[in-house]
Design a protein around this motif. Structure first.
Motif, PDB file in Angstrom:
ATOM      1  N   LEU A   1       0.829  -1.209   0.000  1.00 47.36           N
ATOM      2  CA  LEU A   1       0.000   0.000   0.000  1.00 47.36           C
ATOM      3  C   LEU A   1       0.863   1.259   0.000  1.00 47.36           C
ATOM      4  CD1 LEU A   1      -2.766  -1.124   2.507  1.00 47.36           C
ATOM      5  CD2 LEU A   1      -3.087  -0.625   0.070  1.00 47.36           C
ATOM      6  N   GLN A   2       1.925   1.255   0.787  1.00 49.71           N
ATOM      7  CA  GLN A   2       2.805   2.412   0.871  1.00 49.71           C
ATOM      8  C   GLN A   2       3.530   2.647  -0.459  1.00 49.71           C
ATOM      9  OE1 GLN A   2       5.232   1.314   4.202  1.00 49.71           O
ATOM     10  NE2 GLN A   2       3.545   1.490   5.672  1.00 49.71           N
ATOM     11  N   ALA A   3       3.992   1.565  -1.074  1.00 51.08           N
ATOM     12  CA  ALA A   3       4.672   1.686  -2.368  1.00 51.08           C
ATOM     13  C   ALA A   3       3.710   2.206  -3.434  1.00 51.08           C
ATOM     14  CB  ALA A   3       5.253   0.340  -2.784  1.00 51.08           C
ATOM     15  N   LEU A   4       2.493   1.731  -3.407  1.00 57.25           N
ATOM     16  CA  LEU A   4       1.491   2.188  -4.374  1.00 57.25           C
ATOM     17  C   LEU A   4       1.210   3.676  -4.185  1.00 57.25           C
ATOM     18  CD1 LEU A   4      -0.432   1.398  -6.632  1.00 57.25           C
ATOM     19  CD2 LEU A   4      -2.117   0.736  -4.899  1.00 57.25           C
ATOM     20  N   ALA A   5       1.152   4.132  -2.933  1.00 61.66           N
ATOM     21  CA  ALA A   5       0.956   5.559  -2.671  1.00 61.66           C
ATOM     22  C   ALA A   5       2.119   6.378  -3.224  1.00 61.66           C
ATOM     23  CB  ALA A   5       0.814   5.801  -1.167  1.00 61.66           C
ATOM     24  N   ALA A   6       3.342   5.874  -3.072  1.00 62.87           N
ATOM     25  CA  ALA A   6       4.505   6.594  -3.593  1.00 62.87           C
ATOM     26  C   ALA A   6       4.452   6.721  -5.108  1.00 62.87           C
ATOM     27  CB  ALA A   6       5.791   5.873  -3.169  1.00 62.87           C
ATOM     28  N   VAL A   7       4.053   5.654  -5.775  1.00 68.86           N
ATOM     29  CA  VAL A   7       3.962   5.670  -7.240  1.00 68.86           C
ATOM     30  C   VAL A   7       2.842   6.602  -7.693  1.00 68.86           C
ATOM     31  CG1 VAL A   7       3.430   4.263  -9.273  1.00 68.86           C
ATOM     32  CG2 VAL A   7       4.985   3.386  -7.512  1.00 68.86           C
ATOM     33  N   LEU A   8       1.692   6.507  -7.051  1.00 65.07           N
ATOM     34  CA  LEU A   8       0.582   7.396  -7.403  1.00 65.07           C
ATOM     35  C   LEU A   8       0.900   8.848  -7.060  1.00 65.07           C
ATOM     36  CD1 LEU A   8      -2.402   5.154  -6.243  1.00 65.07           C
ATOM     37  CD2 LEU A   8      -1.821   5.764  -8.609  1.00 65.07           C
ATOM     38  N   GLY A   9       1.841   9.057  -6.124  1.00 64.14           N
ATOM     39  CA  GLY A   9       2.285  10.407  -5.791  1.00 64.14           C
ATOM     40  C   GLY A   9       3.392  10.926  -6.675  1.00 64.14           C
TER      41      GLY A   9
END
Length: 546
Positions: free
Chosen positions: A341-349
């Motif tokens: 989830l954290q990695a996905l947030a970084a990519v979407l950010g």
């Protein structure tokens, strides 16, 4: 539909919802982010006053490149280092074989604070939390068989960053790779060490001199190198909120720009090589909005405060690491979900590079299997999820845009307060940022202990009996071997040359000239990190927290 019709429709919806809530109440009274920003039940276009603009255009809310990951995926840069240089070299090679696209070096504690492995201060710490690097000889072992003109390398090193960079340049030279071709980053962010982490050596003023010397040297000789990674990661790990993380980090960034300008550099000479390092925590939407807000704030700071004209000077480029402090020793496999989830947030950010923590890092250094799963997490996001197929896919979301605006406003309040105090250095000296972080950390801890903030497997959904996974243990014999190799090096090298280079470095430190050439010459003579830092300690003194 006109504005009045939309308002009437919303009013009817609210009335209907209020009636439903009488039968089925919401889960809790308060919904909020980690920064205590209240999360509304519903967001509409009325909550989004600012146009987010387009990707690749000022103020870069939606990304610094027009096509983002459609042209090039983020760098998958797994953080690795333990024991000896030889052992870490094996891990580097393994990760590169598994598809990692950038190296990231973790150094042991003695290296981070400028002590050799044979120093009494190093006892019990050699090779424990990272790789032990005493001299150029270790750096040669670390990158043996890895062509430095073909990889990008990040080094998490701060107080002695200039020394480790000099070693890297010297290794490349031995490989026949000119410094102009080197790509990578040194963290080199000493202010956050005083604020949150503690691996400092020298007082702030000489530390800032070393940093600006690196800026100047690299602008001339290592133009593709990121000369600093201004780090919010450790500020967040110390317990800050998301808002505090970007506010304090960008305030530090302002201090570095000001120091470089005072040293005589032109803003567009060094600013394009500034980079940032942020954390990705569990509140998915807040993290995405945080990254977007940080880009927007930095672009405005560089354009309006420092009059930068080079477009790259305005663009906030950042590396992200998933939140180490969010990992739990209990039910460690749950950490795979958190990291995803954290990695996905970084990519979407819109991150430019990413490290994904391993599931077992709350217990020990990651095993090879755990490191592979962490890397595969990034690869699955990149190639199977579809999130890299369009630019800023959450752009235009009422919630994301409203949260981005709110985080920006809250961060500006902190930045303006720090400005009024005299800047980040003065705020550090007065302990302001440290105190704010402590308050936030205490508040979070109380919420977890009371059960208001759920941590799965810790304060809810616990197991009666935990199964401990297989862990990586650093062989204690490595420390002994490291000390023996160091003694052998000192016996074989040219002692007169070592003394000469250290004396020249000391004399230069007593003056005002750039220290990087002298550090590089000392490194090439196989002076050790401890010897170089000892000379600088004699001239600069050591910092002691008040």
């Amino acid at each position: 539909m006109n504005k009045s019709s939309k308002q009437e429709k919303l009013k009817i919806w609210q009335e209907k919802t209020d009636r439903l809530l009488q039968k089925t109440p919401e889960r809790k009274e308060k919904f909020h982010t980690s920064s205590e920003i209240e999360v509304k039940r519903l967001y509409t276009e009325a909550d989004v006053p600012e146009d987010p603009g387009l990707p690749g255009e000022f103020p870069y809310t939606r990304g610094i490149y027009p096509t983002m990951y459609r042209s090039r995926l983020w760098t998958m840069r797994q953080y690795a280092g333990f024991g000896s240089a030889g052992e870490t070299n094996k891990r580097f090679r393994y990760l590169l074989e598994q598809g990692q696209t950038g190296l990231s070096v973790a150094f042991d504690l003695p290296t981070q604070i400028g002590y050799d492995s044979d120093d009494p201060m190093s006892q019990g710490e050699v090779g424990k939390v990272g790789v032990a690097i005493d001299s150029l000889k270790d750096m040669e072992r670390l990158f043996a068989g890895i062509p430095l003109d073909q990889v990008s390398t990040s080094m998490t090193i701060n107080a002695p960053a200039s020394v480790l960079l000099a070693m890297y340049i010297a290794v490349a030279e031995k490989q026949g790779v000119p410094s102009e071709k080197l790509r990578g980053t040194i963290q080199n962010d000493i202010l956050k060490e005083y604020i949150a982490r503690g691996t400092y050596i020298f007082p702030p003023k000489p530390s800032m001199r070393l940093i600006t010397d690196v800026f100047q040297y690299c602008a001339e000789h290592v133009p593709k190198w990121n000369t600093i990674s201004i780090s919010g990661y450790h500020i967040r790990e110390a317990g800050s909120t998301a808002v505090q993380e970007i506010a304090f980090t960008l305030s530090d960034g302002i201090a570095y720009v000001e120091a470089a300008l005072e040293a005589g550099l032109e803003v567009d000479q060094f600013a394009p090589r500034l980079s940032f390092f942020f954390n990705a925590h569990n509140h998915f939407f807040e993290e995405i909005a945080k990254f977007r807000a940080a880009r927007r704030i930095w672009a405005k700071i560089m354009k309006e405060r420092f009059n930068a004209s080079n477009e790259r000077s305005l663009q906030l480029r950042f590396h992200t690491q998933t939140g180490g402090s969010t990992l739990t020793a209990q039910q460690p496999d749950n950490n795979i979900v958190r990291v995803t989830l954290q990695a996905l947030a970084a990519v979407l950010g819109g991150t430019q590079s990413l490290h994904t923590n391993s599931r077992d890092e709350a217990l020990a250094l990651p095993t090879e299997e755990s490191a592979r799963i962490a890397l595969r997490t990034q690869q699955i996001i990149a190639h199977e999820s579809g999130v890299a197929d369009t630019v800023d896919p959450l752009g235009g979301s009422y919630y994301i845009e409203a949260l981005t605006d709110r985080i920006e406003k809250e961060a500006w309040r902190y930045i303006e307060k720090i400005d009024k105090m005299g800047g980040a250095v003065r705020a550090v000296e007065e302990g302001y940022m440290q105190q704010e972080i402590h308050r936030a950390a205490l508040s979070t801890q109380r919420e977890i202990e009371s059960g208001k903030q759920v941590v799965v497997g810790v304060n809810r959904y616990r197991l009666e009996q935990e199964t401990e996974p297989q862990l990586l243990r650093v062989d204690p014999a490595i420390a002994k071997q490291q000390v023996e190799q160091l003694r052998e090096l000192k016996a074989k090298r040219n002692a007169m040359e070592v003394e000469e280079k250290l004396n020249r470095l000391k004399k230069a430190a007593q003056g005002t000239e750039n220290l990087m050439p002298h550090i590089l010459n000392a490194v090439k003579a196989y002076c050790t990190i401890g010897e170089i830092c000892h000379v600088l300690r004699e001239v600069f003194g050591e910092y002691r927290a008040g």
